[in-house]
Scaffold this active site. Structure first.
Site, PDB file in Angstrom:
ATOM      1  N   ARG A 133       0.853  -1.188   0.000  1.00  0.00           N
ATOM      2  CA  ARG A 133       0.000   0.000   0.000  1.00  0.00           C
ATOM      3  C   ARG A 133       0.891   1.240   0.000  1.00  0.00           C
ATOM      4  O   ARG A 133       1.439   1.622   1.031  1.00  0.00           O
ATOM      5  CB  ARG A 133      -0.925  -0.016   1.225  1.00  0.00           C
ATOM      6  CG  ARG A 133      -1.655   1.287   1.458  1.00  0.00           C
ATOM      7  CD  ARG A 133      -2.710   1.193   2.525  1.00  0.00           C
ATOM      8  NE  ARG A 133      -2.247   0.707   3.806  1.00  0.00           N
ATOM      9  CZ  ARG A 133      -1.563   1.431   4.700  1.00  0.00           C
ATOM     10  NH1 ARG A 133      -1.210   2.679   4.427  1.00  0.00           N
ATOM     11  NH2 ARG A 133      -1.212   0.906   5.862  1.00  0.00           N
TER      12      ARG A 133
ATOM     13  N   HIS B  51      -3.342   4.502   4.763  1.00  0.00           N
ATOM     14  CA  HIS B  51      -4.462   3.570   4.916  1.00  0.00           C
ATOM     15  C   HIS B  51      -5.766   4.245   4.504  1.00  0.00           C
ATOM     16  O   HIS B  51      -6.602   3.656   3.817  1.00  0.00           O
ATOM     17  CB  HIS B  51      -4.575   3.089   6.364  1.00  0.00           C
ATOM     18  CG  HIS B  51      -5.815   2.315   6.637  1.00  0.00           C
ATOM     19  ND1 HIS B  51      -6.011   1.029   6.181  1.00  0.00           N
ATOM     20  CD2 HIS B  51      -6.958   2.652   7.291  1.00  0.00           C
ATOM     21  CE1 HIS B  51      -7.194   0.606   6.551  1.00  0.00           C
ATOM     22  NE2 HIS B  51      -7.800   1.565   7.230  1.00  0.00           N
TER      23      HIS B  51
ATOM     24  N   TYR C 118       4.888   5.369  10.885  1.00  0.00           N
ATOM     25  CA  TYR C 118       5.198   3.955  11.111  1.00  0.00           C
ATOM     26  C   TYR C 118       6.001   3.291   9.998  1.00  0.00           C
ATOM     27  O   TYR C 118       6.285   2.087  10.085  1.00  0.00           O
ATOM     28  CB  TYR C 118       3.912   3.157  11.355  1.00  0.00           C
ATOM     29  CG  TYR C 118       2.844   3.268  10.285  1.00  0.00           C
ATOM     30  CD1 TYR C 118       2.884   2.489   9.135  1.00  0.00           C
ATOM     31  CD2 TYR C 118       1.779   4.153  10.423  1.00  0.00           C
ATOM     32  CE1 TYR C 118       1.909   2.588   8.163  1.00  0.00           C
ATOM     33  CE2 TYR C 118       0.788   4.260   9.467  1.00  0.00           C
ATOM     34  CZ  TYR C 118       0.854   3.472   8.335  1.00  0.00           C
ATOM     35  OH  TYR C 118      -0.123   3.588   7.362  1.00  0.00           O
TER      36      TYR C 118
END
Length: 395
Positions: free
Chosen positions: A282, A286, A295
């Protein structure tokens, strides 16, 4: 009569045997190299120029749609959006390998599959703006698409609920003798839900013609895969449930197309479930509520940008003589203008009457819902400045 004693199928040993994860090596199907050339031993799937072009064009369109709608959310024009950047091949190429009669049950990042089937830009916009032309009547959050004519089940927020539903729907297809299957999309994070295990077990035991398509994109929001599970991805779980399993490079459009074609034939001919684990990444956040810089590193993202599925397919199509650089630039610009035009049109359409909140559930609206509706109307009339779009719709 068949021996139903489950012990009859079990071999025996007379020493302690520890079965470890490493004993099972599940390979990943890859047909195209990142430079668009075929691997030496790879077999190119039977794919026409028309289908290849439609897959490529839909991936480009989806990326344009994502870019524009993220911008619209940042401007406050819509409330929420989920992009599929980097995962376009996993979604679009798998949808291309299906029949139009096959049911699609989506998670929330499969707008490319819906676009491939013919969902229009205006339909996307009407749903995201929750206007009067939205078939959901404004009662769903943006990106919860659905279309009965296109055999695309309406998306819902709870994670993984579509997995056992797909098993049940596919069982119904089998019982009705239909020449069709169900495909169910989800991420590797959703595979941690109990519904994943219930759905796979149900499909295996009842021999349901369903494809479970897992987009393993490396992250369940901010949780990396290595912190989600210790086993060999999601593919190993399929084997544990007695489900035929394929692992594929999710950034390789030809490999995804070939794997899904094969899985569909198996599901239909043998009346059985098939699990496909597409290894992808990805590249986007998100959702528009997420900041991935917290992160993961830019270096990690850049390594995956080099594996961009759209670029990989463009390079392969050039080698086939199926790609025109100038025509592609015009396609992208045309898509941008179409999305922008549809966006402007959709936000001018009136929203649904507030009564639609309680309609379509009961033949007559119960007293307690009617009472709540009247209380809501009174609240809006008292604070109209807080509801600029709805104040004129309340009587």
């Amino acid at each position: 009569m068949q021996d139903r004693n489950h012990l009859a199928r079990v071999s025996t040993t007379h020493q302690v045997n520890i079965i470890e994860n490493g004993l099972i090596d599940i390979p990943m199907l890859q047909i195209l190299k990142p430079d668009g050339s075929l691997h030496e031993q790879a077999v190119e799937p039977d794919i026409s120029e028309q289908t290849a072009r439609k897959i490529y064009d839909t991936m480009e369109y989806t990326r344009v749609l994502d870019e524009r709608m993220i911008g619209a959310q940042r401007q406050g024009r819509i409330s929420f959006y989920l992009a599929s950047t980097g995962e376009e091949a996993a979604v679009v190429a798998s949808a291309a390998a299906l029949s139009d009669q096959d049911m699609i049950m989506s998670q929330y990042r499969e707008q490319g599959a819906l676009a491939y089937r013919g969902y229009t830009t205006q339909q996307f916009m009407n749903q995201m703006f929750s206007n009067e032309k939205d078939p959901n009547k404004g009662r769903q959050m943006p990106i919860h698409y659905g279309d009965k004519e296109l055999n695309f089940m309406t998306i819902s927020s709870p994670l993984g609920t579509q997995i056992p539903q797909a098993s049940g729907y596919a069982y119904g297809q089998k019982m009705a003798g239909k020449d069709a299957i169900t495909i169910c999309y989800f991420g590797e994070g959703a595979a941690s839900e109990g519904d994943f295990h219930a759905g796979l077990n149900m499909a295996a035991v009842l021999h349901c013609p369903v494809i479970f398509f897992c987009r393993n994109n490396g992250y369940a929001i901010s949780t990396p895969a290595e912190e989600q599970f210790a086993g060999d991805g999601i593919a190993s779980r399929g084997l544990g449930y007695g489900v035929k399993t394929i692992r594929v490079d999710g950034n390789d459009p030809l490999a995804v197309f070939a794997a899904t074609q094969h899985a569909r034939k198996l599901a239909l001919d043998e009346k059985c479930p098939v699990l496909i684990e597409a290894m992808t990444y990805r590249l986007a956040a998100h959702s528009t509520s997420d900041d991935p810089t917290g992160y993961r590193s830019r270096d990690e993202e850049d390594k995956w940008r080099a594996k961009d599925p759209i670029l990989r397919m463009a390079k392969w199509m050039k080698q086939k003589g199926w790609f025109d650089e100038e025509a592609n630039k015009k396609l992208i610009e045309s898509s941008r203008q179409a999305v922008l035009s549809a966006l402007k049109e959709a936000e001018k359409v009136a929203i649904n009457p507030i009564e639609d909140i309680v309609n379509d559930v009961y033949s007559e609206v119960p007293w307690h819902l009617q009472e709540q509706l009247e209380n809501l109307k009174s609240h809006i009339r008292l604070y109209p400045q807080m509801y600029p779009k709805t104040s004129g719709r309340v009587k």
